[in-house]
Design a protein around this motif. Structure first.
Motif, short mmCIF file in Angstrom:
data_model
loop_
_atom_site.label_atom_id
_atom_site.label_comp_id
_atom_site.label_asym_id
_atom_site.label_seq_id
_atom_site.Cartn_x
_atom_site.Cartn_y
_atom_site.Cartn_z
N UNK A 15 -37.47 -20.78 -47.56
CA UNK A 15 -36.96 -21.14 -46.23
C UNK A 15 -37.71 -22.33 -45.62
N UNK A 16 -38.73 -22.81 -46.29
CA UNK A 16 -39.48 -23.96 -45.78
C UNK A 16 -38.65 -25.23 -45.92
N UNK A 17 -38.97 -26.28 -45.14
CA UNK A 17 -38.26 -27.55 -45.30
C UNK A 17 -38.34 -28.05 -46.73
N UNK A 43 -47.02 -28.52 -45.16
CA UNK A 43 -46.57 -29.87 -44.84
C UNK A 43 -45.41 -29.86 -43.86
N UNK A 44 -44.44 -28.97 -44.10
CA UNK A 44 -43.31 -28.86 -43.18
C UNK A 44 -43.74 -28.45 -41.79
N UNK A 45 -44.74 -27.57 -41.70
CA UNK A 45 -45.26 -27.18 -40.39
C UNK A 45 -45.94 -28.34 -39.68
N UNK A 46 -46.69 -29.15 -40.42
CA UNK A 46 -47.33 -30.31 -39.80
C UNK A 46 -46.28 -31.23 -39.20
N UNK A 51 -43.39 -33.12 -34.29
CA UNK A 51 -42.14 -33.29 -33.55
C UNK A 51 -42.15 -32.49 -32.25
N UNK A 52 -42.75 -31.31 -32.28
CA UNK A 52 -42.78 -30.46 -31.08
C UNK A 52 -43.57 -31.10 -29.94
N UNK A 53 -44.61 -31.86 -30.28
CA UNK A 53 -45.44 -32.46 -29.23
C UNK A 53 -45.12 -33.94 -29.02
N UNK A 54 -44.01 -34.41 -29.64
CA UNK A 54 -43.64 -35.83 -29.54
C UNK A 54 -44.83 -36.72 -29.91
N UNK A 55 -45.43 -36.43 -31.03
CA UNK A 55 -46.66 -37.12 -31.43
C UNK A 55 -46.43 -38.62 -31.65
N UNK A 56 -47.41 -39.37 -31.23
CA UNK A 56 -47.44 -40.80 -31.50
C UNK A 56 -48.67 -41.19 -32.33
N UNK A 57 -49.75 -40.39 -32.21
CA UNK A 57 -50.98 -40.74 -32.93
C UNK A 57 -51.54 -39.49 -33.60
N UNK A 58 -51.95 -39.65 -34.86
CA UNK A 58 -52.49 -38.56 -35.67
C UNK A 58 -53.79 -39.02 -36.30
N UNK A 59 -54.78 -38.12 -36.34
CA UNK A 59 -56.05 -38.40 -37.02
C UNK A 59 -56.31 -37.29 -38.03
N UNK A 60 -56.72 -37.67 -39.24
CA UNK A 60 -57.04 -36.70 -40.27
C UNK A 60 -58.51 -36.78 -40.68
N UNK A 61 -59.19 -35.64 -40.67
CA UNK A 61 -60.51 -35.52 -41.27
C UNK A 61 -60.29 -35.07 -42.73
N UNK A 62 -60.23 -36.01 -43.63
CA UNK A 62 -59.96 -35.72 -45.03
C UNK A 62 -58.49 -35.87 -45.33
N UNK A 71 -46.38 -36.09 -44.61
CA UNK A 71 -45.59 -35.17 -43.79
C UNK A 71 -45.73 -35.48 -42.31
N UNK A 72 -46.95 -35.71 -41.83
CA UNK A 72 -47.13 -36.10 -40.43
C UNK A 72 -46.31 -37.35 -40.12
N UNK A 73 -46.45 -38.34 -41.00
CA UNK A 73 -45.87 -39.65 -40.73
C UNK A 73 -44.38 -39.66 -40.56
#
Length: 221
Positions: A15-17, A43-46, A51-62, A71-73
């Motif tokens: 049932x995941x994307x 990945x689908x959850x990310x 999308x839920x927070x209308x994200x514009x900027x993401x930072x990854x530690x690792x 997936x974020x992108x």
């Protein structure tokens, strides 16, 4: 340790994307190389969180070879920003190649070296953050980025329940307030992280038993 029964895990996968062609190729590479990655379920959850927070900027530690970043992108706008950090230069080069092919190179920023050094070079706010590097440094990563997380933003920590190196029974004892005796640094790192985020009055945290377990911390407005 299997977090879910076989049937439940199959149901979640079914049932995941559906990963697109490039994500499927990255999954195949991870399986071939026995490379740990979050997989399409997380990945689908990310992507959904972004999308839920209308994200514009993401930072990854690792960031490894760029799987979670891909997936974020997919949820970011054309003028968004996606910061990848990775200590292994070859993996970062591979991430660059995959994100170029995925049409995300224009918004991606590639930071080679220590993620805790890299985050100091960026001003907030970040709408989404992934913590997925050395377990004993998770809490330190959160402290370094917490003031840069936008109200209504999310911090996701991978391997919150198991990663092969996590002693889950001892982790469970710690979070239930018992003394588990001696624990390894990876287990202690996750326990310290969970204590840090759960005790922070500006964040609300839940742990979801998908993938290796993810801790999702929402910054209250």
């Amino acid at each position: 340790m299997d977090l879910l029964s076989d049937e439940t895990a199959r149901f979640v996968r079914a049932t995941a994307p559906e990963p697109d062609g490039l994500a499927a190729e990255m999954d195949a590479y991870a399986a071939e190389q026995d490379f740990p990655h979050v997989g399409p379920g997380v990945g689908g959850l990310l992507r959904t969180f972004a999308r839920m927070v209308d994200a514009e900027r993401v930072f990854e530690f690792g960031s490894g070879f760029g799987y979670s970043a891909y997936w974020w992108g997919q949820a970011l706008p054309a003028d968004g920003e996606l910061v990848l950090t990775e200590f292994d230069e070859d993996e970062l080069d591979m991430a660059r190649e995959f994100l170029q092919r995925g049409g995300l190179d224009d918004i991606a920023r590639y930071e080679h070296g220590d993620a805790l050094d890299a985050v100091e070079r960026y001003d907030g706010p970040f709408d989404c953050v992934l913590v997925d590097h050395q377990k004993h440094r998770y809490a330190e990563a959160f402290e370094a980025v917490r003031e840069k997380v936008a109200p209504g933003g999310v911090v996701v920590a991978d391997n919150a329940m198991t990663a092969g190196i996590i002693e889950f029974e001892k982790l469970l004892a710690i979070v239930e307030g018992d003394d588990p005796g001696e624990v390894n640094e990876h287990t202690r790192g996750i326990a310290d992280y969970l204590e840090t985020v759960r005790s922070d009055p500006e964040f609300e945290t839940n742990v979801l038993p998908v993938g290796e377990g993810i801790a999702v911390s929402y910054r209250l407005g």
